[in-house]
Design a protein around this motif. Structure first.
Motif, PDB file in Angstrom:
ATOM      1  N   ALA A 110       0.829  -1.413  -0.108  1.00  0.00           N
ATOM      2  CA  ALA A 110      -0.075  -0.043   0.063  1.00  0.00           C
ATOM      3  C   ALA A 110       0.896   1.192   0.067  1.00  0.00           C
ATOM      4  O   ALA A 110       0.391   2.301  -0.265  1.00  0.00           O
ATOM      5  N   LEU A 111       1.968   1.030   0.349  1.00  0.00           N
ATOM      6  CA  LEU A 111       3.174   2.247   0.447  1.00  0.00           C
ATOM      7  C   LEU A 111       3.224   2.729  -0.691  1.00  0.00           C
ATOM      8  O   LEU A 111       3.819   3.943  -1.089  1.00  0.00           O
ATOM      9  N   GLU A 112       2.930   2.064  -1.855  1.00  0.00           N
ATOM     10  CA  GLU A 112       3.333   2.513  -3.490  1.00  0.00           C
ATOM     11  C   GLU A 112       2.709   3.933  -3.513  1.00  0.00           C
ATOM     12  O   GLU A 112       3.339   4.725  -4.188  1.00  0.00           O
ATOM     13  N   ILE A 113       1.431   3.842  -3.184  1.00  0.00           N
ATOM     14  CA  ILE A 113       0.836   5.387  -3.473  1.00  0.00           C
ATOM     15  C   ILE A 113       1.762   6.591  -2.627  1.00  0.00           C
ATOM     16  O   ILE A 113       1.730   7.264  -3.211  1.00  0.00           O
ATOM     17  N   ILE A 114       1.820   6.304  -1.472  1.00  0.00           N
ATOM     18  CA  ILE A 114       2.619   7.293  -0.367  1.00  0.00           C
ATOM     19  C   ILE A 114       3.888   7.683  -1.353  1.00  0.00           C
ATOM     20  O   ILE A 114       4.398   8.830  -1.337  1.00  0.00           O
ATOM     21  N   ALA A 115       4.662   6.499  -1.934  1.00  0.00           N
ATOM     22  CA  ALA A 115       5.746   6.749  -2.571  1.00  0.00           C
ATOM     23  C   ALA A 115       5.770   7.806  -3.789  1.00  0.00           C
ATOM     24  O   ALA A 115       6.810   8.331  -3.980  1.00  0.00           O
ATOM     25  N   LEU A 116       4.580   7.892  -4.500  1.00  0.00           N
ATOM     26  CA  LEU A 116       4.377   8.852  -5.535  1.00  0.00           C
ATOM     27  C   LEU A 116       4.504  10.156  -5.019  1.00  0.00           C
ATOM     28  O   LEU A 116       4.813  11.044  -5.730  1.00  0.00           O
ATOM     29  N   LYS A 117       4.288  10.310  -3.739  1.00  0.00           N
ATOM     30  CA  LYS A 117       4.456  11.623  -3.246  1.00  0.00           C
ATOM     31  C   LYS A 117       5.717  12.452  -3.150  1.00  0.00           C
ATOM     32  O   LYS A 117       6.097  13.318  -2.988  1.00  0.00           O
ATOM     33  N   ALA A 118       6.709  11.351  -3.504  1.00  0.00           N
ATOM     34  CA  ALA A 118       8.160  11.914  -3.663  1.00  0.00           C
ATOM     35  C   ALA A 118       8.090  12.835  -4.883  1.00  0.00           C
ATOM     36  O   ALA A 118       9.084  13.588  -4.972  1.00  0.00           O
ATOM     37  N   LEU A 119       7.277  12.705  -5.762  1.00  0.00           N
ATOM     38  CA  LEU A 119       7.415  13.284  -7.098  1.00  0.00           C
ATOM     39  C   LEU A 119       7.063  15.029  -6.851  1.00  0.00           C
ATOM     40  O   LEU A 119       7.905  15.552  -7.146  1.00  0.00           O
ATOM     41  N   PRO A 120       5.984  15.272  -6.071  1.00  0.00           N
ATOM     42  CA  PRO A 120       5.953  16.635  -5.795  1.00  0.00           C
ATOM     43  C   PRO A 120       6.941  17.303  -5.163  1.00  0.00           C
ATOM     44  O   PRO A 120       7.657  18.292  -5.247  1.00  0.00           O
ATOM     45  N   VAL A 121       7.757  16.291  -4.131  1.00  0.00           N
ATOM     46  CA  VAL A 121       8.810  16.831  -3.500  1.00  0.00           C
ATOM     47  C   VAL A 121       9.922  17.309  -4.269  1.00  0.00           C
ATOM     48  O   VAL A 121      10.514  18.157  -3.974  1.00  0.00           O
ATOM     49  N   LEU A 122      10.019  16.219  -5.386  1.00  0.00           N
ATOM     50  CA  LEU A 122      11.141  16.772  -6.156  1.00  0.00           C
ATOM     51  C   LEU A 122      10.740  17.877  -6.938  1.00  0.00           C
ATOM     52  O   LEU A 122      11.758  18.911  -7.312  1.00  0.00           O
ATOM     53  N   ILE A 123       9.690  18.172  -7.424  1.00  0.00           N
ATOM     54  CA  ILE A 123       9.428  19.330  -8.022  1.00  0.00           C
ATOM     55  C   ILE A 123       9.726  20.679  -7.286  1.00  0.00           C
ATOM     56  O   ILE A 123      10.245  21.542  -7.782  1.00  0.00           O
ATOM     57  N   VAL A 124       9.364  20.487  -5.954  1.00  0.00           N
ATOM     58  CA  VAL A 124       9.494  21.471  -4.954  1.00  0.00           C
ATOM     59  C   VAL A 124      11.081  21.895  -4.877  1.00  0.00           C
ATOM     60  O   VAL A 124      11.653  22.873  -4.861  1.00  0.00           O
ATOM     61  N   GLY A 125      11.645  20.631  -4.439  1.00  0.00           N
ATOM     62  CA  GLY A 125      13.294  20.879  -4.210  1.00  0.00           C
ATOM     63  C   GLY A 125      13.999  20.744  -5.385  1.00  0.00           C
ATOM     64  O   GLY A 125      15.194  21.403  -5.403  1.00  0.00           O
ATOM     65  N   GLY A 126      13.695  20.221  -6.671  1.00  0.00           N
ATOM     66  CA  GLY A 126      14.560  20.347  -7.767  1.00  0.00           C
ATOM     67  C   GLY A 126      14.869  18.809  -7.961  1.00  0.00           C
ATOM     68  O   GLY A 126      15.189  18.061  -7.002  1.00  0.00           O
ATOM     69  N   PHE A 127      15.380  18.329  -9.312  1.00  0.00           N
ATOM     70  CA  PHE A 127      15.248  17.071  -9.425  1.00  0.00           C
ATOM     71  C   PHE A 127      16.870  16.732  -9.145  1.00  0.00           C
ATOM     72  O   PHE A 127      17.137  15.549  -8.910  1.00  0.00           O
ATOM     73  N   GLY A 155      12.422  20.103   0.139  1.00  0.00           N
ATOM     74  CA  GLY A 155      11.267  19.960  -0.273  1.00  0.00           C
ATOM     75  C   GLY A 155      10.255  19.003   0.429  1.00  0.00           C
ATOM     76  O   GLY A 155       9.115  19.117   0.335  1.00  0.00           O
ATOM     77  N   GLY A 156      10.790  17.943   1.005  1.00  0.00           N
ATOM     78  CA  GLY A 156      10.103  17.010   1.811  1.00  0.00           C
ATOM     79  C   GLY A 156       9.583  17.493   2.935  1.00  0.00           C
ATOM     80  O   GLY A 156       8.250  17.106   3.231  1.00  0.00           O
ATOM     81  N   LEU A 157      10.338  18.317   3.386  1.00  0.00           N
ATOM     82  CA  LEU A 157       9.617  18.994   4.706  1.00  0.00           C
ATOM     83  C   LEU A 157       8.474  20.018   4.381  1.00  0.00           C
ATOM     84  O   LEU A 157       7.275  19.991   5.161  1.00  0.00           O
ATOM     85  N   ILE A 158       8.665  20.808   3.320  1.00  0.00           N
ATOM     86  CA  ILE A 158       7.745  21.663   2.982  1.00  0.00           C
ATOM     87  C   ILE A 158       6.265  20.943   2.576  1.00  0.00           C
ATOM     88  O   ILE A 158       5.448  21.286   2.884  1.00  0.00           O
ATOM     89  N   ILE A 159       6.696  19.843   1.994  1.00  0.00           N
ATOM     90  CA  ILE A 159       5.413  18.834   1.466  1.00  0.00           C
ATOM     91  C   ILE A 159       5.001  18.402   2.590  1.00  0.00           C
ATOM     92  O   ILE A 159       3.428  18.433   3.069  1.00  0.00           O
ATOM     93  N   GLY A 160       5.387  17.862   3.436  1.00  0.00           N
ATOM     94  CA  GLY A 160       5.149  17.273   4.575  1.00  0.00           C
ATOM     95  C   GLY A 160       4.312  18.099   5.444  1.00  0.00           C
ATOM     96  O   GLY A 160       3.204  17.690   5.808  1.00  0.00           O
ATOM     97  N   VAL A 161       4.909  19.261   5.794  1.00  0.00           N
ATOM     98  CA  VAL A 161       4.354  19.910   6.833  1.00  0.00           C
ATOM     99  C   VAL A 161       3.158  20.793   5.993  1.00  0.00           C
ATOM    100  O   VAL A 161       1.983  20.786   6.903  1.00  0.00           O
TER     101      VAL A 161
END
Lengths: 359, 373
Positions: free
Chosen positions: B295-312, B321-327
């Motif tokens: 089920a983690l598969e869907i949550i793992a996709l959240k890494a994509l917006p993190v990359l967009i925010v932080g840069g590839f 990026g991860g902290l911004i998205i998470g908070v």
């Protein structure tokens, strides 16, 4: 020997640019159509119609839709299933609000709703592309999926949260709903596929299709040549989402007979359709058919074919093997033929032209 | 520097600074208007404007303990997003491949750890505890190494020089293969992570804060610390070791790296292996918070917006990026979610990323995208 263009002279520009320039191709397509319309409903068992032909026909339109966007215009989308869901829910709302209108009309109209949503989510495509756009379309996927679950109006406040396809008749013949004959459903879906494929093939061969391909090959150069990027990209999104919407409506109304958004139109379906596009061949109509056929037939073949030749597997293990094999085959196909099954088809036709001589 | 830039006078403010000033001014005006409107009674409690623009902030100030709790939860979720994104960034920098399978590698690594542990204790009869857990960990690292070699040999090497979308699809294919393979070997049912056997703390502490209480899980604290240590180690590895220098060279230019005698194939194995270890640690922390399952598969996709925010291409970018998205996601869900019927967590991250795309398409720390014909 039989497949040769000798003696067929093209005297007009139209005949040179025809979709099927060879007489043999035209005869071939007529034979295929005749088989699909007459032989399949007469000969095929209900099982084959239900488990292979109906999902194939429903998904092929979505694959064509995504191929228009990804293969012809070069924009990656991971929101296909979301747009399919828009079509399905729009069709459901329309036919429950106005039950007296012909259901076939609503299946087509629901495509326009999907096209509208597609344009909205396609707006960022002007500024971003590639993987960035993939993430933007993921936003569409998750947002739409959320909307299907959280807005009860969409499923008429049904306590189970699912949509159930009502019985609808055209000229007294039941088309959708539990009592409709499977052959009728098949013929309806087939007609939709044939007509819409004909339309799509004409679009991509014409001016619009060429501007899409110019944008795909290099968007800045296309802009310098006078192609308006915004209009072209949004049109690609609109047409693509239209096909996905009709496909979604057919998927629920003809194939499933009822759906729950959380499970049917999830991210997995989006990926599977992207698989089909890539396996079939980017930027190819016939490839869309190959790809859709491949992904629909493979699970069935593995599930029912393997026990038939003596390899006993249970249903639960078969599910896992299917996922594994789809993944492995995708990688394998990408390695041996990155241009997809459509390229293999082309090679075969080329060989057939000179057969029995080597060249 | 071209002639044009030499001759034109530098404007008083850069374009981005000017835009920032305008945006800030508009925002300040908007806030002032809201305050005035609320004070004079133009907007009452039942207006939608009040519910959207005023009420959440009022409750943030009124109940700071809830705000801190929400931010902390967002922070912890953000650390995990960052770790997944970190795996993406490592591979993207070194090979230009966007590794979609990173999320599944997390699950696969965690499952093989738990599977090894069960095999050791149940089949081989090793006493359950720390030793068995460490041996299982070594086994899981070994599996990640085999995976890295296999991916390089079977997937990457034949596909070298193919367009990006083909590489992306190959990793999606890999994702599917790993899902099927993992479910076939480990079974589809969720498993429990061996948290206490690995020596990770499990309790929680209640902190008194501003009239309320804030609950902090020890495990989350440990996760944050381990993540910080790992990032420091990775930074050191990249900056000061020979292999790290080779990795950075490959990231800069494949051709130049090849021409000075760096083996691309070797580098790819190393980088996939590093990503595998990051995946294993992520899997342990994630598995400790919930079950280990696909089920983690869907949550793992959240890494994509993190990359967009932080840069590839930026490791600090992945973290921030991860902290911004998470908070952002947790605050959005907690304060604005109820207005929309809840569950907006599933797409809020993507919308935040879209907003970033509108203003900074290359992300916070990413390289500027320059297009040439």
């Amino acid at each position: 020997m039989f497949y040769r263009e000798a003696g067929q002279y093209k005297t007009t520009y139209q005949s040179d640019m025809a979709i099927f320039p060879l007489r043999q191709d035209r005869i071939g397509i007529l034979i295929i159509l005749a088989l699909a319309y007459v032989a399949v409903p007469l000969m095929a068992s209900d099982f084959i119609l239900k488990t292979i032909m109906l999902p194939f026909l429903a998904l092929v339109l979505a694959v064509i839709g995504l191929n228009i966007l990804t293969g012809y215009t070069g924009l990656i989308s991971l929101g296909t299933a979301g747009f399919m869901g828009v079509g399905a829910y729009a069709c459901y709302k329309l036919t429950t609000l106005f039950p007296e209108v012909n259901i076939l009309v609503w299946i087509l109209v629901s495509g326009f709703f999907s096209a509208g949503i597609g344009v909205v989510f396609g707006l960022p495509s002007l500024r971003i592309k590639g993987l960035y756009l993939a993430v933007a379309t993921l936003a569409a996927q998750f947002f739409l999926q959320w909307a299907f679950v959280r807005i009860p109006w969409l499923y008429n406040y049904n306590p189970s949260g699912a949509i159930e396809v009502p019985l609808r008749t055209v000229f007294g013949v039941a088309i959708t709903g539990p009592t409709a004959a499977i052959e009728v459903k098949y013929l309806i879906a087939l007609t939709f596929v044939v007509v819409l494929t004909w339309v799509a093939s004409n679009i991509v061969h014409g001016r619009i299709g060429r501007s899409w391909m110019a944008v795909r090959d290099m968007d800045i150069a296309a802009q310098l040549m006078g192609i308006k990027l915004l209009e072209t990209k949004l049109l690609a999104f609109a047409v693509s989402s239209f096909y996905c919407g009709v496909s979604g409506a057919l998927f629920v109304f003809i194939y499933l007979g009822g759906a729950e958004a959380g499970t049917e139109f999830g991210i997995r379906l989006s990926f599977i359709i992207l698989f089909a596009v890539i396996i079939g061949g980017l930027g190819s109509m016939i490839g869309s058919f190959f790809g859709a056929g491949f992904i629909v037939a493979l699970p069935t073949i593995l599930k029912f074919g393997l026990p038939a030749i003596g390899i006993a597997i249970t249903g639960a293990i078969a599910e896992k093997i299917v996922v594994m094999v789809i993944g492995a085959l995708t990688i394998y196909l990408l390695i041996v033929e990155p241009h997809g099954l459509a390229r293999l088809w082309q090679i075969a036709k080329q060989k057939l032209r000179v057969w029995p001589f080597p060249y | 520097m071209t002639d044009a830039t030499l001759t034109t006078r530098k404007p008083f403010l850069g374009e981005s600074q000017r835009n920032g000033l305008i945006a800030g001014g508009v925002l300040a005006l908007f806030i002032a208007a809201l305050v005035v409107a609320t004070q004079t009674g133009t907007i009452t409690r039942n207006d939608w404007t009040y519910k959207i623009f005023v009420d959440p902030f009022v409750s943030m100030v009124d109940m700071p303990d809830l705000l801190v709790q929400t931010v902390w939860e967002g922070f912890v979720a953000g650390v995990l997003y960052s770790l997944i994104a970190l795996g993406f960034v490592l591979i993207f920098k070194a090979s230009g491949v966007f590794n979609f399978a990173q999320g599944i590698m997390v699950v696969f690594a965690a499952l093989s750890l738990v599977g090894f542990y069960e095999f050791l204790t149940l089949t081989l009869g090793m006493p359950a505890g720390f030793v068995a857990a460490i041996v299982a960990m070594a086994g899981a690292i070994g599996i990640m190494f085999v995976l890295a070699v296999a991916v390089e040999r079977i997937v990457l090497r034949p596909l070298v020089n193919q367009p990006d979308i083909i590489m992306l699809m190959a990793t999606v294919g890999l994702t599917y293969f790993l899902i099927g393979f993992g479910e076939y070997i480990f079974g589809g049912s969720p498993k429990v992570m061996i948290t206490s056997q690995l020596g990770l703390p499990t309790g929680s502490t209640m902190l008194d804060f501003a009239g309320g209480r804030v609950n902090i899980q020890h495990l989350d604290l440990a996760a944050a610390i381990i993540a910080a240590v790992m990032i420091a180690v990775l930074g050191f590895f990249f900056q000061y070791t020979r292999i790290g220098r080779a990795l950075r060279a490959v990231a800069d230019s494949h051709k130049a790296a090849l021409s000075v005698g760096i083996s691309l194939n070797q580098i790819w194995v190393i980088v996939w292996f590093t990503a595998g270890i990051v995946a294993l640690l992520t899997g342990i922390m994630w598995g400790a918070r919930s079950d280990v399952s696909f089920a983690l598969e869907i949550i793992a996709l959240k890494a994509l917006p993190v990359l967009i925010v932080g840069g590839f291409t930026s490791i600090p970018g992945a973290i921030v990026g991860g902290l911004i998205i998470g908070v952002g996601e947790k605050i959005g869900e907690f304060y604005w979610g109820p207005l929309l019927g809840g569950g907006i967590e599933s797409w809020l991250a993507y919308i935040i990323a879209l907003m970033f795309l509108m203003f900074r398409p290359q992300g916070l720390f990413g390289d500027k995208i320059i297009e040439r014909i």
